[in-house]
Design an enzyme around this catalytic site. Structure first.
Site, PDB file in Angstrom:
ATOM      1  N   THR A  27       1.007  -1.308   0.388  1.00  0.00           N
ATOM      2  CA  THR A  27      -0.422   0.052  -0.255  1.00  0.00           C
ATOM      3  C   THR A  27       1.025   1.419  -0.022  1.00  0.00           C
ATOM      4  OG1 THR A  27      -1.712  -1.320   1.425  1.00  0.00           O
ATOM      5  CG2 THR A  27      -1.433   1.670   0.980  1.00  0.00           C
ATOM      6  N   SER A  29       2.074   5.364  -1.799  1.00  0.00           N
ATOM      7  CA  SER A  29       2.111   6.510  -3.036  1.00  0.00           C
ATOM      8  C   SER A  29       3.319   5.033  -3.975  1.00  0.00           C
ATOM      9  CB  SER A  29       2.300   7.166  -3.195  1.00  0.00           C
ATOM     10  OG  SER A  29       3.303   7.769  -2.503  1.00  0.00           O
ATOM     11  N   ASP A  80       6.207  -3.880  -1.278  1.00  0.00           N
ATOM     12  CA  ASP A  80       5.509  -2.945  -0.338  1.00  0.00           C
ATOM     13  C   ASP A  80       6.754  -2.105  -0.363  1.00  0.00           C
ATOM     14  OD1 ASP A  80       3.837  -1.712   0.669  1.00  0.00           O
ATOM     15  OD2 ASP A  80       4.032  -2.849   2.326  1.00  0.00           O
ATOM     16  N   ALA A  82       7.920   1.691   2.412  1.00  0.00           N
ATOM     17  CA  ALA A  82       8.290   1.592   3.438  1.00  0.00           C
ATOM     18  C   ALA A  82       7.834   3.263   3.266  1.00  0.00           C
ATOM     19  CB  ALA A  82       9.622   1.066   3.627  1.00  0.00           C
ATOM     20  N   LYS A  93       6.666   1.224   9.270  1.00  0.00           N
ATOM     21  CA  LYS A  93       5.141   1.354   8.235  1.00  0.00           C
ATOM     22  C   LYS A  93       4.397   1.651   8.591  1.00  0.00           C
ATOM     23  CE  LYS A  93       5.292  -2.002   4.806  1.00  0.00           C
ATOM     24  NZ  LYS A  93       4.515  -0.943   4.586  1.00  0.00           N
ATOM     25  N   GLY A  95       2.521   4.498   7.153  1.00  0.00           N
ATOM     26  CA  GLY A  95       2.452   5.797   7.602  1.00  0.00           C
ATOM     27  C   GLY A  95       0.952   5.880   6.689  1.00  0.00           C
ATOM     28  N   GLU A 102      -0.668  -5.914   5.894  1.00  0.00           N
ATOM     29  CA  GLU A 102       1.096  -5.620   5.143  1.00  0.00           C
ATOM     30  C   GLU A 102       2.002  -6.757   5.589  1.00  0.00           C
ATOM     31  OE1 GLU A 102       0.700  -0.828   3.676  1.00  0.00           O
ATOM     32  OE2 GLU A 102       2.275  -0.858   5.348  1.00  0.00           O
ATOM     33  N   LYS A 120      14.830   7.257   1.884  1.00  0.00           N
ATOM     34  CA  LYS A 120      13.909   6.513   2.703  1.00  0.00           C
ATOM     35  C   LYS A 120      15.191   5.264   4.218  1.00  0.00           C
ATOM     36  CE  LYS A 120       9.461   6.817   2.221  1.00  0.00           C
ATOM     37  NZ  LYS A 120       8.272   6.526   1.560  1.00  0.00           N
TER      38      LYS A 120
HETATM   39  C1  5RP Z   1       1.509   2.121   3.985  1.00  0.00           C
HETATM   40  C2  5RP Z   1       2.873   2.046   4.395  1.00  0.00           C
HETATM   41  C3  5RP Z   1       3.254   2.552   3.251  1.00  0.00           C
HETATM   42  O1  5RP Z   1       4.648   1.148   2.671  1.00  0.00           O
HETATM   43  C4  5RP Z   1       5.072   3.522   3.546  1.00  0.00           C
HETATM   44  O2  5RP Z   1       3.918   4.440   4.833  1.00  0.00           O
HETATM   45  C5  5RP Z   1       5.389   3.976   2.355  1.00  0.00           C
HETATM   46  O3  5RP Z   1       4.804   4.936   1.779  1.00  0.00           O
HETATM   47  P1  5RP Z   1       4.446   5.647   0.054  1.00  0.00           P
HETATM   48  O4  5RP Z   1       4.749   5.146  -0.463  1.00  0.00           O
HETATM   49  O5  5RP Z   1       2.899   6.657   0.410  1.00  0.00           O
HETATM   50  O6  5RP Z   1       5.542   6.374   0.774  1.00  0.00           O
HETATM   51  O7  5RP Z   1       3.352   1.276   5.214  1.00  0.00           O
HETATM   52  O8  5RP Z   1       0.682   1.618   4.931  1.00  0.00           O
END
Ligand code: 5RP
Length: 218
Positions: A27, A29, A80, A82, A93, A95, A102, A120
């Protein structure tokens, strides 16, 4: 190149790990870009197990079949994003609030490929506020225990997880021993999931950077 372009680079590079079967999809962006790329090779896979309602909707809109994890069995691959990764590929994870599903899908997968922009990667986890999913009635109790661990929990108001729970974002933690901290927070009554992924870290981290992709393998 902006952060979103770097996310796209990492997401596209993860396609090389897709080798048929049913894959797990996270999950966020960065994963949204991965889903869009996955759609271009969807005939190569049997389907996907999703970690959130948002990713499910996006995959369905692309015609990617979404399967139930109980029917899918062990997955070959999980992709996924992070919020932070250390050099051992232990992650923060959650956010986006999807940490519980997940963690389940990551745990059910043989290989976990994490995709992120280069910002990151950190030496020590904890600058990003640590998400903890909590049963609603336990919110204050869990918050008090997190204060005892040295953190400053903040209730993510107006947010309910896909599982009907609440999130506490814990500020001011310097996570020197991620496995130990994951276990300690997991043991607090009322905690559903802590957003430290150290007991089951990523196997591969693909970072999008100004210079192209950089891959770190555990
Ligand atoms: C969602 C998560 C996402 O993987 C994490 O927040 C990173 O998000 P993004 O790819 O938008 O930077 O853990 O629960």
């Amino acid at each position: 190149m902006n952060a979103d372009d770097m996310k796209k680079l990492a997401a596209k590079a993860a396609l090389e790990y897709v080798d048929g079967g049913i894959i797990g999809v996270g999950t966020g962006s960065t994963v949204n870009h991965f889903i869009d790329y996955l759609a271009t090779i969807k005939s190569k896979i049997d389907g996907a197990v999703s970690s959130s309602e948002v990713s499910t909707e996006r995959m369905k809109s692309h015609g990617i079949p979404v399967m139930d994890l109980n029917a899918a069995g062990e997955l070959e691959l999980y992709v996924d994003g992070a919020d932070e990764s250390d050099h051992n590929l232990a992650l923060i994870k959650g956010g986006g609030g999807a940490l519980t599903r997940e963690k389940i899908v990551a745990g059910a997968s043989k290989k976990f490929v994490c995709i992120a922009d280069g910002s990151k990667l950190v030496d020590i986890l904890g600058r990003f506020p640590l998400p903890v999913e909590v049963i609603p009635m336990a919110r204050s109790h869990v918050a008090r225990q997190l204060v005892k661990l040295g953190g400053t929990p903040v209730w993510r108001e107006d947010f309910i997880t896909d599982n009907g729970n609440v999130i506490l974002d814990v500020h001011n933690l310097e996570i020197m021993k991620p496995i130990e901290m994951e276990q300690r927070i997991n043991n607090i009554a009322g905690v559903v999931t802590v957003g430290i992924f150290a007991l089951r870290p990523a196997d591969v981290l693909i970072l999008g950077t100004e210079e192209g992709t950089k891959t770190i393998t555990a």
